[in-house]
Design a protein around this motif. Structure first.
Motif, mmCIF file in Angstrom:
data_model
loop_
_atom_site.group_PDB
_atom_site.id
_atom_site.type_symbol
_atom_site.label_atom_id
_atom_site.label_comp_id
_atom_site.label_asym_id
_atom_site.label_seq_id
_atom_site.Cartn_x
_atom_site.Cartn_y
_atom_site.Cartn_z
ATOM 1 N N UNK A 119 43.157 53.821 -38.136
ATOM 2 C CA UNK A 119 43.693 52.619 -38.793
ATOM 3 C C UNK A 119 45.190 52.695 -39.036
ATOM 4 N N UNK A 120 45.691 53.883 -39.369
ATOM 5 C CA UNK A 120 47.112 54.022 -39.677
ATOM 6 C C UNK A 120 47.976 54.094 -38.422
ATOM 7 N N UNK A 121 47.338 54.194 -37.261
ATOM 8 C CA UNK A 121 48.083 54.356 -36.013
ATOM 9 C C UNK A 121 48.751 53.057 -35.559
ATOM 10 N N UNK A 122 48.058 51.934 -35.774
ATOM 11 C CA UNK A 122 48.553 50.656 -35.254
ATOM 12 C C UNK A 122 48.524 49.581 -36.333
ATOM 13 N N UNK A 123 49.321 48.547 -36.093
ATOM 14 C CA UNK A 123 49.173 47.304 -36.838
ATOM 15 C C UNK A 123 48.841 46.220 -35.820
ATOM 16 N N UNK A 124 48.500 45.050 -36.308
ATOM 17 C CA UNK A 124 48.071 43.970 -35.417
ATOM 18 C C UNK A 124 48.933 42.735 -35.634
ATOM 19 N N UNK A 125 49.433 42.219 -34.539
ATOM 20 C CA UNK A 125 50.169 40.954 -34.565
ATOM 21 C C UNK A 125 49.276 39.867 -34.008
ATOM 22 N N UNK A 126 49.241 38.736 -34.676
ATOM 23 C CA UNK A 126 48.549 37.566 -34.173
ATOM 24 C C UNK A 126 49.575 36.696 -33.460
ATOM 25 N N UNK A 127 49.278 36.351 -32.217
ATOM 26 C CA UNK A 127 50.117 35.420 -31.449
ATOM 27 C C UNK A 127 49.205 34.263 -31.059
ATOM 28 N N UNK A 128 49.455 33.088 -31.600
ATOM 29 C CA UNK A 128 48.576 31.943 -31.367
ATOM 30 C C UNK A 128 49.418 30.695 -31.149
ATOM 31 N N UNK A 129 48.721 29.593 -30.896
ATOM 32 C CA UNK A 129 49.396 28.325 -30.654
ATOM 33 C C UNK A 129 49.336 27.947 -29.191
ATOM 34 N N UNK A 130 49.604 26.682 -28.868
ATOM 35 C CA UNK A 130 49.507 26.196 -27.488
ATOM 36 C C UNK A 130 50.408 26.936 -26.495
ATOM 37 N N UNK A 131 51.514 27.515 -26.974
ATOM 38 C CA UNK A 131 52.434 28.211 -26.061
ATOM 39 C C UNK A 131 52.327 29.726 -26.163
ATOM 40 N N UNK A 132 51.265 30.234 -26.786
ATOM 41 C CA UNK A 132 51.115 31.682 -26.970
ATOM 42 C C UNK A 132 51.100 32.431 -25.642
ATOM 43 N N UNK A 133 50.343 31.923 -24.666
ATOM 44 C CA UNK A 133 50.283 32.595 -23.355
ATOM 45 C C UNK A 133 51.654 32.637 -22.700
ATOM 46 N N UNK A 134 52.397 31.532 -22.806
ATOM 47 C CA UNK A 134 53.736 31.482 -22.212
ATOM 48 C C UNK A 134 54.643 32.524 -22.861
ATOM 49 N N UNK A 135 54.558 32.639 -24.169
ATOM 50 C CA UNK A 135 55.390 33.602 -24.889
ATOM 51 C C UNK A 135 55.064 35.017 -24.438
ATOM 52 N N UNK A 136 53.779 35.359 -24.405
ATOM 53 C CA UNK A 136 53.385 36.714 -24.001
ATOM 54 C C UNK A 136 53.751 36.999 -22.550
ATOM 55 N N UNK A 137 53.680 35.988 -21.705
ATOM 56 C CA UNK A 137 53.977 36.174 -20.284
ATOM 57 C C UNK A 137 55.430 36.577 -20.036
ATOM 58 N N UNK A 138 56.320 36.299 -20.986
ATOM 59 C CA UNK A 138 57.723 36.705 -20.839
ATOM 60 C C UNK A 138 57.859 38.219 -20.731
ATOM 61 N N UNK A 139 56.924 38.960 -21.351
ATOM 62 C CA UNK A 139 57.078 40.414 -21.367
ATOM 63 C C UNK A 139 55.876 41.193 -20.920
ATOM 64 N N UNK A 140 54.876 40.510 -20.361
ATOM 65 C CA UNK A 140 53.640 41.185 -19.947
ATOM 66 C C UNK A 140 53.375 40.875 -18.476
ATOM 67 N N UNK A 141 53.067 41.893 -17.687
ATOM 68 C CA UNK A 141 52.873 41.689 -16.250
ATOM 69 C C UNK A 141 51.462 41.227 -15.894
ATOM 70 N N UNK A 142 50.562 41.170 -16.860
ATOM 71 C CA UNK A 142 49.205 40.705 -16.590
ATOM 72 C C UNK A 142 49.185 39.211 -16.284
ATOM 73 N N UNK A 143 48.191 38.804 -15.518
ATOM 74 C CA UNK A 143 47.944 37.379 -15.313
ATOM 75 C C UNK A 143 47.223 36.876 -16.558
ATOM 76 N N UNK A 144 47.899 36.109 -17.373
ATOM 77 C CA UNK A 144 47.341 35.649 -18.641
ATOM 78 C C UNK A 144 46.730 34.248 -18.561
ATOM 79 N N UNK A 145 46.603 33.720 -17.354
ATOM 80 C CA UNK A 145 45.968 32.415 -17.203
ATOM 81 C C UNK A 145 44.543 32.499 -17.759
ATOM 82 N N UNK A 146 44.048 31.453 -18.420
ATOM 83 C CA UNK A 146 42.703 31.494 -19.017
ATOM 84 C C UNK A 146 41.591 31.889 -18.042
ATOM 85 N N UNK A 147 41.753 31.590 -16.740
ATOM 86 C CA UNK A 147 40.724 31.994 -15.775
ATOM 87 C C UNK A 147 40.680 33.506 -15.598
#
Length: 200
Positions: A119-147
């Motif tokens: 539990x002390x190793x990590x904290x958790x950030x919530x990223x939500x909202x209609x543009x959440x995927x777009x925001x995460x895609x700026x720095x993540x190489x995964x395909x974040x499309x809902x499919x």
């Protein structure tokens, strides 16, 4: 072993950033929502996925441990994240790590099992909202499309060059959990705040 009881003097890794994270939600008119979910119980579990302990532990937690790679199972206040063929991260409400550990150990009985409070190793950030995927895609190489990365999916990946566990919550509007090591949380929060500027 981490402290399992929350006390008044404990501060989350992002306590000083809470007002800046909340400001993004206001200024983006709900397009992006950022918040820390501090002190979630996190228990790392390793056991034989094909052995009797897996079913027993799942029953004790009220869910079936996910057996498909990069998936998440959620029931009530407990979430199980697949980390490997014989490894899971069990996440619960703050302060419940002792209870989760006890339930898992008791259910496993004499079967070989490793249960570690992280539990002390990590904290958790919530990223939500209609543009959440777009925001995460700026720095993540995964395909974040809902499919490709829809609700119930997870991945151990990098976001803004920081190792994270990324979890797509059960409902699309619930957004994403970004579990990040506490020592990198400030950097990642600053990166998210900077990347979210275009949505304000």
């Amino acid at each position: 072993m981490a402290d399992t009881v929350l006390t008044a003097w404990q501060r989350s890794p992002l306590a000083d950033a809470a007002h800046r994270l909340a400001a993004v939600t206001r200024s983006s008119r709900g397009a992006i929502r950022l918040a820390e979910l501090p002190f979630l119980a996190q228990v790392n579990v390793r056991l034989d996925a094909k052995g009797p302990a897996a079913d027993a532990v799942g029953l004790a937690l009220g869910l079936q441990l996910p057996l498909e790679a990069n998936t998440v199972v959620h029931a009530g206040d407990v979430t199980a994240v697949w980390l490997g063929p014989d490894e899971w991260l069990v996440v619960g409400r703050p302060g419940t790590q002792g209870d989760l550990e006890g339930r898992i150990r008791s259910a496993a009985g004499d079967e070989p099992v490793s249960v570690t409070d992280v539990s002390a190793q990590r904290t958790t950030l919530l990223v939500a909202g209609p543009r959440a995927r777009d925001l995460l895609a700026h720095g993540c190489s995964l395909d974040l499309h809902p499919r490709a990365f829809g609700p119930g999916r997870s991945a151990q990946t990098t976001l803004a060059r920081t190792q994270v566990v990324l979890v797509a919550r059960d409902e699309p509007r619930a957004g994403f959990w970004v579990l990040v090591r506490s020592s990198f949380a400030g950097y990642l929060a600053d990166w998210l705040l900077d990347a979210a500027v275009e949505y304000r």
